[in-house]
Design a protein around this motif. Sequence first.
Motif, PDB file in Angstrom:
ATOM      1  N   LEU A   9      -3.139   7.448  -3.320  1.00  0.00           N
ATOM      2  CA  LEU A   9      -2.605   6.224  -2.727  1.00  0.00           C
ATOM      3  C   LEU A   9      -1.595   5.547  -3.653  1.00  0.00           C
ATOM      4  N   GLU A  10      -1.869   5.578  -4.945  1.00  0.00           N
ATOM      5  CA  GLU A  10      -0.950   4.956  -5.901  1.00  0.00           C
ATOM      6  C   GLU A  10       0.435   5.593  -5.831  1.00  0.00           C
ATOM      7  N   ILE A  46       5.690  -3.106  -2.357  1.00  0.00           N
ATOM      8  CA  ILE A  46       5.067  -3.508  -1.095  1.00  0.00           C
ATOM      9  C   ILE A  46       4.474  -4.906  -1.213  1.00  0.00           C
ATOM     10  N   HIS A  84       5.526   0.254  -5.111  1.00  0.00           N
ATOM     11  CA  HIS A  84       5.071  -0.887  -5.911  1.00  0.00           C
ATOM     12  C   HIS A  84       5.602  -2.203  -5.340  1.00  0.00           C
ATOM     13  N   ARG A 117      -1.756  -4.275  -5.169  1.00  0.00           N
ATOM     14  CA  ARG A 117      -0.361  -4.645  -4.932  1.00  0.00           C
ATOM     15  C   ARG A 117      -0.369  -6.092  -4.427  1.00  0.00           C
ATOM     16  N   LEU A 131       2.054   4.475  -2.018  1.00  0.00           N
ATOM     17  CA  LEU A 131       2.418   3.083  -1.763  1.00  0.00           C
ATOM     18  C   LEU A 131       3.518   2.628  -2.717  1.00  0.00           C
TER      19      LEU A 131
END
Length: 464
Positions: A143-144, A151, A149, A119, A147
């Motif tokens: 995690l994908e 961020i 996108h 990211r 989080l």
Amino acid sequence: MKYFPVFIDAEHTNCLIVGAGEVAARKLELVLKTPAKITVVAPWVSDTVAKLSRLENVTLHEREFVEDDLNGKTLVFVATDKQSINQHIHDMAHSKGILVNVVDNTPLCKFITPSIVDRSPIIIAMSSGGVAPVLLRYIRQKLETVLPHKISLLGDFSERFRDKVKTALSSVTDRRYFWEDVLDGDIGENVLQGQQTKAELQLDIALQKYQNGDKPAGQVYLVGAGPGDPDLLTFRALRLMQKADVVVYDRLVSPDILELVRRDAEKIYVGKAKSNHTIPQEEINELLAKLALEGNRVVRLKGGDPFIFGRGGEEIQTLIEHGVDFQVVPGITAATGAASYAGIPLTHRDHAQSVTFTTGHLRDNSIDLNWRALAQPSQTLVFYMGLTGLPIICRELIAHGLAPSTEIALVENATRANQKVLTGTLENILKNSLTKDIKPPTLIIVGGVVSLHKQLNWFTAQEA
């Protein structure tokens, strides 16, 4: 850690890739995400590498590798299908002090490429040391999904104002508090929503307030760390542990849980053991107030729950006297943790309709409790800090009406990998030669529910 995680400045990196098949292509695609200068050497070139080699920062030599190819290189990937060549290049690179990675051959890797969540400018890199790639892929997928996108927008925003904040706030602690407030609050939310101008105005106002001394005061968080297994921490406990400037912790907080505290937080041990109080309770109370009044975010990390034999109430009273703000974060108390992980339900329709938590702590070689109230049928008793007083507990419960055959369990290091469970009865537990091997911290559970241990025990642990 076998591998030390670092991030290399790729803008000043010269990377060599030996080999040009599809395996080499994957490494080339990865390095191309950076500004590094890349040289590819191979007598045969795959279509993918041929296409990528047309990019400005890639130089392709369609020939065999020669030693001069290592000159000026800082990173080397070796991806040929010939083991002897891979070994030869590895040895030469290593002798020159160049970081080398022989793809899919961990023993010949002086560095390994992590699994990456990108990211940019926020990069998360993870590694299993080459031993569990499928597990690593699973973690990355998790995690994908967690989080956002966008961020990356917060990363860009922080970079843009980093120098301005650093100039305005000389204290590292002040800067950290400021950025936490920015990222956790409305400013961060506006950045994520694309409201850049509004966020910038808000940041300028907030920064001016900080410069004028209008910033959050110190605070104390009484956090229950649970019985030992870090997976039993609450989300809130973990979040506050990561924000703390100072962590004041006791003997019952496991090393695994301490590992989750922010790395640069100051850690102060105030643990108590039998006849060995590192710091008297009154001094702990004053210490918490003092640290908060100095402007720190203080986590008082307690095994179990702060309000169940944790003296949390006494500490709060002192904080109130000093005008210190505080929060309390409940934790799983040792009684419920020990019972659950030992397969002993504290209540059960056929065995116990009530449960009593009490302390078995010795004072003047005696335990001053209402034994008549405790020695009642159809209830479960849980004794904290009662291991030393076990002979008194067994004697008094029998003397006040409980049958000698009443079952009892000793649970050592509840919920941890080295948990031990020893069962018996009030009349024979002390005769068991294994009892002497049980060490604190140990919970004592008394009552008919203990009979369910062998049937309901689900946790793989040691039977004493």
